[in-house]
Scaffold this motif. Structure first.
Motif, PDB file in Angstrom:
ATOM      1  N   GLY A   1       5.219   0.224   8.747  1.00 41.49           N
ATOM      2  CA  GLY A   1       6.499   0.819   9.085  1.00 41.49           C
ATOM      3  C   GLY A   1       6.381   2.307   9.307  1.00 41.49           C
ATOM      4  O   GLY A   1       5.370   2.926   8.955  1.00 41.49           O
ATOM      5  N   ILE A   2       7.399   2.885   9.877  1.00 43.06           N
ATOM      6  CA  ILE A   2       7.436   4.320  10.158  1.00 43.06           C
ATOM      7  C   ILE A   2       8.534   4.954   9.305  1.00 43.06           C
ATOM      8  O   ILE A   2       9.706   4.565   9.411  1.00 43.06           O
ATOM      9  N   THR A   3       8.161   5.899   8.468  1.00 40.36           N
ATOM     10  CA  THR A   3       9.102   6.483   7.508  1.00 40.36           C
ATOM     11  C   THR A   3      10.305   7.105   8.194  1.00 40.36           C
ATOM     12  O   THR A   3      11.441   6.976   7.719  1.00 40.36           O
TER      13      THR A   3
ATOM     14  N   ILE B   1      -0.250  -7.663   3.342  1.00 40.21           N
ATOM     15  CA  ILE B   1      -0.270  -6.238   2.995  1.00 40.21           C
ATOM     16  C   ILE B   1       0.648  -5.478   3.951  1.00 40.21           C
ATOM     17  O   ILE B   1       0.660  -5.739   5.157  1.00 40.21           O
ATOM     18  N   PHE B   2       1.439  -4.558   3.415  1.00 39.96           N
ATOM     19  CA  PHE B   2       2.289  -3.728   4.260  1.00 39.96           C
ATOM     20  C   PHE B   2       2.288  -2.300   3.736  1.00 39.96           C
ATOM     21  O   PHE B   2       1.958  -2.037   2.573  1.00 39.96           O
TER      22      PHE B   2
ATOM     23  N   LEU C   1       0.865  -1.169   0.000  1.00 41.07           N
ATOM     24  CA  LEU C   1       0.000   0.000   0.000  1.00 41.07           C
ATOM     25  C   LEU C   1       0.909   1.228   0.000  1.00 41.07           C
ATOM     26  O   LEU C   1       1.329   1.710   1.053  1.00 41.07           O
ATOM     27  N   HIS C   2       1.235   1.708  -1.191  1.00 41.11           N
ATOM     28  CA  HIS C   2       2.208   2.791  -1.349  1.00 41.11           C
ATOM     29  C   HIS C   2       1.498   4.130  -1.193  1.00 41.11           C
ATOM     30  O   HIS C   2       0.820   4.595  -2.109  1.00 41.11           O
ATOM     31  N   LEU C   3       1.660   4.743  -0.037  1.00 36.94           N
ATOM     32  CA  LEU C   3       1.050   6.036   0.246  1.00 36.94           C
ATOM     33  C   LEU C   3       2.020   7.142  -0.140  1.00 36.94           C
ATOM     34  O   LEU C   3       3.184   7.126   0.266  1.00 36.94           O
ATOM     35  N   GLU C   4       1.535   8.106  -0.910  1.00 34.81           N
ATOM     36  CA  GLU C   4       2.387   9.136  -1.477  1.00 34.81           C
ATOM     37  C   GLU C   4       3.190   9.877  -0.409  1.00 34.81           C
ATOM     38  O   GLU C   4       2.666  10.264   0.633  1.00 34.81           O
TER      39      GLU C   4
END
Length: 390
Positions: A302-304, A201-202, A130-133
């Protein structure tokens, strides 16, 4: 009359027809065909050592491979030629190219970034990212896709289109999405779950205030010449037409789905676009609780800001090879150096007090989602309801 050649006698005893065929082929190659055959295969006349190696490999019977291919595979030059051949085969198969095209274009280029590695294959679980911008997704993909063969990665032509712009039905865009080991793109969580619920899903989450400012800077850095009509573009164009405050207050529905509590919308599917009334504004508490609950259905969040730690944890969960060094990608300050011409150098963004207040308003729900995910990342066991109430 001389005795018949024992190599061409009918099979007898334990000698199989397959073994006789290999023997006949080997003797044929040993009788003078080796040098011209290797000349065609290598593009030059072979050395004596290469001829000997070829003949020994052809005569070998315990390797389950056609004799000719076996002889060629052991040639030293094949170590560099075979990767080139594999690239040619991949480009012809997947890029609509022909041998004539390759002859005109010259050497075959490497497989493009993010499309995988033709010399490997993923054997782990099916994954959906799930690629969040503006949450570091490109860095994650750069690390992960190198562990997949290109044919294992969904070649989504619309992966950059968010779900409120284009609805991806579960069957995919005229293809069987479920056959791919890795799906990734700017999906919403409900869409990924409809495609194949049992996938792992990640995703990655970033402080929503920093994400919002980064999005504005990123779109301002896009070269206007790359947009068909930058003056009327509802999304990227807004970042070019407005200062930060004007951008944050732009009422365009397509833009609101990017900037107004973005995490809650992507996790729940509550978009302004196409709705008579904004479903998030209509019931913000219900939307927030639904978004926090959605975190439970994601295998890894995860945490950016803690990218390297996040990637190592993810690698352990899915059985991937961890990175050997820091994971980085799509760094805003460096985008203008991209040779594609997509970006330009931009000025520093000024954040006024009014803009700061607007950012706080537009991330009020997302901050709860982010803080919940960060607390869980640190091992907190506080009930979700208490986090939401806070």
């Amino acid at each position: 009359m001389s005795d018949p050649d024992p190599a061409i006698q009918p099979p007898s005893g334990g000698r199989s027809r397959a073994r006789l065929t290999r023997s006949l082929l080997s003797r044929t190659l040993l009788r003078g065909s080796t040098r011209p055959l290797l000349r065609m295969a290598l593009g030059r006349w072979p050395t004596g050592a290469e001829i000997d190696l070829f003949r020994r490999a052809v005569a070998t019977e315990f390797v389950r491979m056609p004799a000719l291919l076996r002889g060629l595979m052991l040639q030293p030059d094949m170590e560099s030629m075979l990767p080139e051949l594999l690239r040619i085969m991949w480009f012809i198969k997947n890029q609509g190219m022909t041998i004539d095209d390759l002859e005109r274009t010259g050497p075959v280029p490497p497989i493009p970034d993010l499309l995988g590695n033709i010399f490997t294959a993923w054997t782990g679980p099916k994954l959906s990212f799930l690629h969040l911008e503006k949450c570091g997704g490109v860095a994650v993909v750069k690390w992960l896709t190198g562990q997949f063969h290109p044919d294992q990665i969904d070649p989504d032509p619309l992966r950059a289109a968010p779900p409120h712009n284009f609805y991806r039905a579960p069957p995919g865009i005229g293809r069987d999405i479920t056959k791919y080991s890795l799906l990734w793109g700017h999906f919403g969580l409900p869409t990924l779950e409809r495609i194949e619920p049992e996938r792992f899903i990640f995703t990655m989450l970033r402080d929503p205030r920093a994400r919002l400012i980064s999005l504005y800077r990123y779109w301002r850095a896009v070269n206007p010449a790359m947009i068909d009509d930058i003056e009327h573009d509802p999304v990227v164009g807004s970042a070019h037409r407005n200062d930060l405050l004007g951008f944050l207050r732009d009422p365009e529905p397509l833009l609101r789905d990017y900037i107004d509590n973005f995490y809650v919308r992507r996790l729940t599917g509550r978009y302004v676009t196409g709705a008579t009334t904004d479903p998030l504004i209509r019931s913000p508490v219900a939307a927030l609780n639904q978004a926090v609950a959605a975190l439970d259905r994601i295998g890894f969040v995860g945490i950016t800001e803690r990218m390297d730690e996040s990637i190592h944890r993810l690698a352990a969960l899915i059985g991937a090879k961890p990175p050997e060094g820091p994971v980085r990608g799509n760094i805003a300050a460096e985008n203008h150096t991209d040779p594609s011409g997509w970006f330009r150098r931009t000025e520093t963004v000024t954040i006024t007090a009014e803009a700061e207040a607007e950012i706080e308003r537009l991330t009020r729900l997302d901050r709860v989602v982010y803080e919940t995910a960060r607390a869980r990342f640190d091992g907190a066991t506080q009930p979700v309801s208490a986090v939401v109430a806070a």
